[in-house]
Design an enzyme around this catalytic site. Structure first.
Site, PDB file in Angstrom:
ATOM      1  N   LYS A 181     -19.906  52.595 -30.997  1.00 36.43           N
ATOM      2  CA  LYS A 181     -18.698  52.999 -30.301  1.00 36.43           C
ATOM      3  C   LYS A 181     -17.466  52.050 -31.017  1.00 36.43           C
ATOM      4  CE  LYS A 181     -15.784  52.040 -27.504  1.00 36.43           C
ATOM      5  NZ  LYS A 181     -14.280  52.074 -28.075  1.00 36.43           N
ATOM      6  N   GLU A 256     -19.603  38.314 -30.331  1.00 34.00           N
ATOM      7  CA  GLU A 256     -18.619  37.756 -31.343  1.00 34.00           C
ATOM      8  C   GLU A 256     -17.269  37.745 -30.536  1.00 34.00           C
ATOM      9  OE1 GLU A 256     -20.000  35.849 -33.422  1.00 34.00           O
ATOM     10  OE2 GLU A 256     -21.778  36.907 -34.199  1.00 34.00           O
ATOM     11  N   CYS A 290     -10.072  37.119 -36.610  1.00 29.02           N
ATOM     12  CA  CYS A 290     -10.748  36.172 -35.277  1.00 29.02           C
ATOM     13  C   CYS A 290     -10.855  34.788 -35.718  1.00 29.02           C
ATOM     14  CB  CYS A 290     -12.332  36.511 -34.984  1.00 29.02           C
ATOM     15  SG  CYS A 290     -13.241  36.904 -36.255  1.00 29.02           S
ATOM     16  N   GLU A 388      -5.047  33.160 -27.439  1.00 28.39           N
ATOM     17  CA  GLU A 388      -5.163  33.697 -28.813  1.00 28.39           C
ATOM     18  C   GLU A 388      -4.153  35.067 -28.861  1.00 28.39           C
ATOM     19  OE1 GLU A 388      -8.533  36.685 -29.545  1.00 28.39           O
ATOM     20  OE2 GLU A 388      -8.819  35.770 -31.373  1.00 28.39           O
TER      21      GLU A 388
HETATM   22  P1  NAD Z   1     -11.271  44.461 -27.406  1.00 29.83           P
HETATM   23  O1  NAD Z   1     -12.335  43.604 -26.690  1.00 29.83           O
HETATM   24  O2  NAD Z   1     -10.200  44.995 -26.463  1.00 29.83           O
HETATM   25  O3  NAD Z   1     -12.256  45.793 -27.796  1.00 29.83           O
HETATM   26  C1  NAD Z   1     -13.374  45.701 -28.591  1.00 29.83           C
HETATM   27  C2  NAD Z   1     -14.172  46.968 -28.318  1.00 29.83           C
HETATM   28  O4  NAD Z   1     -14.834  46.741 -26.813  1.00 29.83           O
HETATM   29  C3  NAD Z   1     -13.502  48.215 -28.486  1.00 29.83           C
HETATM   30  O5  NAD Z   1     -14.404  49.213 -28.871  1.00 29.83           O
HETATM   31  C4  NAD Z   1     -13.280  48.810 -27.029  1.00 29.83           C
HETATM   32  O6  NAD Z   1     -13.195  50.075 -26.727  1.00 29.83           O
HETATM   33  C5  NAD Z   1     -14.439  48.152 -26.295  1.00 29.83           C
HETATM   34  N1  NAD Z   1     -14.512  47.732 -24.969  1.00 29.83           N
HETATM   35  C6  NAD Z   1     -13.332  47.421 -24.165  1.00 29.83           C
HETATM   36  N2  NAD Z   1     -13.395  47.420 -22.859  1.00 29.83           N
HETATM   37  C7  NAD Z   1     -15.121  47.738 -22.708  1.00 29.83           C
HETATM   38  C8  NAD Z   1     -15.845  47.709 -21.537  1.00 29.83           C
HETATM   39  N3  NAD Z   1     -15.396  47.399 -20.299  1.00 29.83           N
HETATM   40  N4  NAD Z   1     -17.014  47.971 -21.639  1.00 29.83           N
HETATM   41  C9  NAD Z   1     -17.405  48.159 -22.936  1.00 29.83           C
HETATM   42  N5  NAD Z   1     -16.670  48.349 -24.294  1.00 29.83           N
HETATM   43  C10 NAD Z   1     -15.355  47.894 -24.076  1.00 29.83           C
HETATM   44  O7  NAD Z   1     -11.221  43.828 -28.546  1.00 29.83           O
HETATM   45  P2  NAD Z   1      -9.969  44.205 -29.606  1.00 29.83           P
HETATM   46  O8  NAD Z   1      -8.887  44.053 -29.272  1.00 29.83           O
HETATM   47  O9  NAD Z   1     -10.617  45.505 -30.276  1.00 29.83           O
HETATM   48  O10 NAD Z   1     -10.425  43.395 -31.069  1.00 29.83           O
HETATM   49  C11 NAD Z   1      -9.714  42.022 -31.216  1.00 29.83           C
HETATM   50  C12 NAD Z   1     -10.513  40.958 -30.537  1.00 29.83           C
HETATM   51  O11 NAD Z   1     -11.887  40.811 -31.059  1.00 29.83           O
HETATM   52  C13 NAD Z   1      -9.976  39.513 -30.764  1.00 29.83           C
HETATM   53  O12 NAD Z   1     -10.042  38.759 -29.522  1.00 29.83           O
HETATM   54  C14 NAD Z   1     -10.838  38.973 -32.029  1.00 29.83           C
HETATM   55  O13 NAD Z   1     -10.649  37.785 -32.099  1.00 29.83           O
HETATM   56  C15 NAD Z   1     -12.069  39.535 -31.477  1.00 29.83           C
HETATM   57  N6  NAD Z   1     -12.972  39.421 -32.899  1.00 29.83           N
HETATM   58  C16 NAD Z   1     -13.936  38.427 -32.956  1.00 29.83           C
HETATM   59  C17 NAD Z   1     -14.701  38.616 -34.116  1.00 29.83           C
HETATM   60  C18 NAD Z   1     -15.900  37.438 -34.164  1.00 29.83           C
HETATM   61  O14 NAD Z   1     -16.809  37.752 -35.057  1.00 29.83           O
HETATM   62  N7  NAD Z   1     -15.959  36.440 -33.451  1.00 29.83           N
HETATM   63  C19 NAD Z   1     -14.616  39.550 -35.165  1.00 29.83           C
HETATM   64  C20 NAD Z   1     -13.360  40.325 -35.036  1.00 29.83           C
HETATM   65  C21 NAD Z   1     -12.730  40.314 -33.760  1.00 29.83           C
END
Ligand code: NAD
Length: 509
Positions: A181, A256, A290, A388
């Site tokens: 997804k 992550e 991240c 963040e």
């Molecule tokens: P997000 O949490 O908004 O979304 C991530 C994914 O989760 C998307 O595909 C979204 O559609 C899905 N999602 C959202 N709500 C959900 C739910 N209730 N149930 C299931 N899936 C759901 O994050 P984002 O804004 O896309 O990404 C940025 C974040 O990701 C930042 O906080 C960043 O630090 C983190 N990140 C972490 C790493 C790591 O390796 N630690 C790497 C890249 C990004």
């Protein structure tokens, strides 16, 4: 911005080897981050589509060849995937840059790295050895490794294709079948996986994609009874929701999550190297990274010099169109994210001293552009120190002692990465050991060997991946115990306990 050549008008799900629209027929618009105009529609999946995709993945797992292949055979397919990804290097970079707003030069390394993820895990499964324990003459115990089942992979929008490859590589290598997804802000490059998987000859149903919103498509995947694990990358707040939603079906989870990573700059460091790295660390990938070094802690004797030099360089960081090869920061992914970053900049202006940036660049009146923004004298309790931002915004804070540096580094809820700059090797290790972070780089910017553990502590994640750790997550290690001699079983209902009946085979048994 000019569209890359050959873009489709519409993106579909990929289920059981077929491109399909949503059962409901619903779609959503995807925006060009340089104009915020819709440029393509994407199928908006919900529970009905997830049900179909999970059924296809389940069938491929229960009945298909993928989990049953010898490691060498699966590895051959993974190499084909890597070759296909490599071939589309330029197309991928152009799409990724167009869809997510990444500067083209920074997008262009993505295919190489994504391909490497498949080659790496192909090599690992071929070389993998499993444990066997021998109790001479009595028993042998060995590990029977099995793929966990149907993997639900949920990914974010920053460097989306590469993030997807991080999960697809080990999941497929382990013999799982998958439902991906992708993030709804950036579905474009995920469409390329369909071509990759088909050209590589991956059996039908092994790889499936359902696009859509997190709260609908993502949520249905997390709650699905036939999905055995969720590997999630995204915000900590989303991670908390998913954690709760995995509980009723007892899924394995790997998370992550976000970060607010410190770079600790001691006065005895290589000043120019620390300056280059801390600038790149937070302004590359538009700051949408991240592991960004978004808090810089600087020892007092060099603090003023560092802030001045940092601000001067930040003012010269080139903000421009994603497709311009000179661009260093391009457009943030989405207007809602842009608003969030701009709100933090306004908060920062009331909390600290703005020394560079702080607004939209004048030459870019439209699109999600923001200058490289630097705040100095940021207090520990400031929101821009704690939260963040995920954009090109950095907080610089002075410290006087090593203890204070560690205390400041650990004073946030996150614990993903950290960077230490000093020429004192003893201190470098001592400080690194005290930092609450999953990964620390000493006198280095963020370069990672794929064999090393990757993951965060505290609110930055759950579980560590990287190398064999990733394969562990996607596998079950079943212990098989075999008796090699006479079976000594306590004979209930026979003659009662005999002294030698109580031993079940050896130490620890
Ligand atoms: P997000 O949490 O908004 O979304 C991530 C994914 O989760 C998307 O595909 C979204 O559609 C899905 N999602 C959202 N709500 C959900 C739910 N209730 N149930 C299931 N899936 C759901 O994050 P984002 O804004 O896309 O990404 C940025 C974040 O990701 C930042 O906080 C960043 O630090 C983190 N990140 C972490 C790493 C790591 O390796 N630690 C790497 C890249 C990004």
């Amino acid at each position: 911005m000019t569209k890359p050549e050959g873009l489709p008008d519409h993106i579909q799900h990929y289920i059981g080897g077929e491109l399909v629209d949503s059962v409901s027929g619903e779609t959503f618009d995807v925006l060009d981050p340089t104009t915020n105009e819709p440029y393509i529609t994407c199928a908006a999946g919900d529970k009905a589509d997830v049900d179909k995709a999970v059924a296809a993945a389940r069938k491929a797992f229960d009945e298909g060849p993928w989990p049953r292949m010898l490691p060498r055979e699966r590895a051959t397919y993974l190499y084909k995937i890597a070759d296909e990804v490599t071939k589309m290097h330029e197309r991928l970079a152009a799409r990724e840059s167009f869809d997510s707003g990444l500067p083209i030069r920074q997008a262009s390394g993505q295919a190489k790295r994504a391909a490497e993820n498949f080659r790496f895990f192909a090599d690992l499964i071929v070389a993998q050895i499993d444990d066997a324990f021998k109790m001479p003459g009595r028993q042998i115990n060995y590990v029977n490794r099995k793929p966990k089942g149907v993997a639900g992979l949920i990914t974010p929008w920053n460097t989306p294709f590469m993030q997807e490859s991080w999960k697809l590589g080990p999941a497929l290598a382990s013999g799982c079948t998958v439902v991906l997804k992708p993030a709804e802000f950036t579905p474009l490059s995920a469409g390329l996986w369909v071509e990759v998987m088909e050209n590589a000859g991956i059996p039908e149903g092994v790889f499936n994609i359902v696009h859509g919103m997190g709260e609908t498509a993502g949520d249905a995947l997390v709650k699905h009874e036939d999905v055995n694990l969720i590997s999630f990358t995204g915000e900590a707040a989303t991670g908390r929701v998913i954690f709760g939603n995995c509980a009723p079906t007892m899924k394995s989870m790997s998370m992550e999550l976000g970060g607010k990573s410190p770079a600790i700059v001691f006065a005895d460091c290589d000043f120019e190297a620390a300056l280059d790295s801390t600038l790149f660390g937070v302004f590359s990938l538009n700051g949408e990274r991240c592991t960004a070094s978004s808090r810089i802690l600087v020892e007092r004797p060099i603090y003023d010099k560092f802030v001045e030099a940092y601000a001067e360089r930040a003012k010269k960081v080139k903000v421009g169109e994603p497709s311009n090869p000179d661009t260093e920061i391009a457009a943030l992914v989405h207007p809602s994210h842009y608003e969030k970053v701009m709100d933090y900049i306004e908060i920062g202006k009331s909390e600290a001293r703005l020394v560079a940036g702080g607004k939209r660049p004048e030459h870019l009146p439209v699109g999600n552009y923001v200058e490289a923004t630097v705040f100095a004298d940021v207090a520990k309790d400031a929101r821009i120190f704690q939260e963040e931002i995920f954009g090109p915004v950095v907080a610089i804070t002075p410290f006087d002692t090593e203890e204070e540096a560690i205390e400041l580094a650990n004073a946030v809820e996150y614990g993903l990465a950290a960077y230490v700059w000093t020429s004192n090797i003893t201190r470098a290790h001592r400080v690194s050991h005290e930092i609450e972070a999953g990964m620390v780089w000493i006198n280095s910017h963020n370069v990672r060997d794929l064999r090393t553990p990757f993951g965060g502590v505290k609110a930055s994640g759950l579980g560590q991946e990287g190398g064999y750790r990733s394969l562990e997550f996607y596998s079950i290690q079943q212990a098989i115990h075999v008796c090699l001699g006479d079976v000594h079983t306590t004979r209930f209902g026979a003659s009662g306990y005999a002294d030698n009946d109580l031993g079940l085979g050896g130490p620890g048994a």
